[in-house]
Motif scaffolding. Structure first.
Motif, PDB file in Angstrom:
ATOM      1  N   UNK A   1     -12.240   2.666  -4.059  1.00 32.80           N
ATOM      2  CA  UNK A   1     -11.217   3.413  -3.353  1.00 32.80           C
ATOM      3  C   UNK A   1      -9.923   3.370  -4.151  1.00 32.80           C
ATOM      4  N   UNK A   2      -9.343   4.473  -4.363  1.00 34.82           N
ATOM      5  CA  UNK A   2      -8.087   4.564  -5.091  1.00 34.82           C
ATOM      6  C   UNK A   2      -6.933   4.681  -4.101  1.00 34.82           C
ATOM      7  N   UNK A   3      -5.794   4.108  -4.444  1.00 35.69           N
ATOM      8  CA  UNK A   3      -4.617   4.168  -3.582  1.00 35.69           C
ATOM      9  C   UNK A   3      -3.518   4.921  -4.304  1.00 35.69           C
ATOM     10  N   UNK A   4      -3.563   6.265  -4.277  1.00 33.62           N
ATOM     11  CA  UNK A   4      -2.551   7.034  -4.991  1.00 33.62           C
ATOM     12  C   UNK A   4      -1.179   6.863  -4.364  1.00 33.62           C
ATOM     13  N   UNK A   5      -0.209   6.691  -5.182  1.00 35.87           N
ATOM     14  CA  UNK A   5       1.195   6.588  -4.791  1.00 35.87           C
ATOM     15  C   UNK A   5       1.460   5.536  -3.718  1.00 35.87           C
ATOM     16  N   UNK A   6       0.685   4.467  -3.702  1.00 36.34           N
ATOM     17  CA  UNK A   6       0.925   3.387  -2.754  1.00 36.34           C
ATOM     18  C   UNK A   6       2.249   2.715  -3.093  1.00 36.34           C
ATOM     19  N   UNK A   7       3.087   2.596  -2.092  1.00 35.51           N
ATOM     20  CA  UNK A   7       4.354   1.880  -2.257  1.00 35.51           C
ATOM     21  C   UNK A   7       4.239   0.540  -1.551  1.00 35.51           C
ATOM     22  N   UNK A  33      -0.303   0.706 -10.264  1.00 38.50           N
ATOM     23  CA  UNK A  33      -1.478   1.035 -11.059  1.00 38.50           C
ATOM     24  C   UNK A  33      -2.754   0.331 -10.633  1.00 38.50           C
ATOM     25  N   UNK A  34      -2.708  -0.523  -9.625  1.00 35.98           N
ATOM     26  CA  UNK A  34      -3.907  -1.219  -9.165  1.00 35.98           C
ATOM     27  C   UNK A  34      -4.579  -0.409  -8.065  1.00 35.98           C
ATOM     28  N   UNK A  35      -5.885  -0.477  -7.993  1.00 36.77           N
ATOM     29  CA  UNK A  35      -6.619   0.271  -6.974  1.00 36.77           C
ATOM     30  C   UNK A  35      -6.930  -0.583  -5.746  1.00 36.77           C
TER      31      UNK A  35
END
Length: 85
Positions: A1-7, A33-35
């Protein structure tokens, strides 16, 4: 699972927040940059102090997910002086 633009936002105790502000410390962006998001119990260390993630809250502002990390009080064994023998 990728977490795009996670703040990731760190929430520190009042004492630790004061130390960070007075020392003009920039908290590193550990998860850029971590997923895989951080978990409760994970530990981060910067400026000679160690913090444990005590809790997490997921939020969404309509644009991107935000993860607030509630940090435990700093532990700094390297800053502790036990005196001399």
């Amino acid at each position: 699972m990728s977490l795009p633009t996670l703040r990731v936002i760190f929430v520190f105790s009042a004492d630790d927040q004061t130390w960070i502000r007075r020392s003009s410390i920039t908290v590193p962006q550990f998860w850029n940059g971590h997923s895989v998001p951080p978990e409760r119990g994970d530990v981060v260390r910067f400026q000679g102090r160690q913090f444990t993630i005590q809790g997490r809250v997921w939020e969404h502002d309509g644009e991107a997910p935000t993860l607030k990390l509630y940090m435990g009080a700093a532990h700094a064994p390297s800053d502790t002086d036990f005196g001399t023998l």
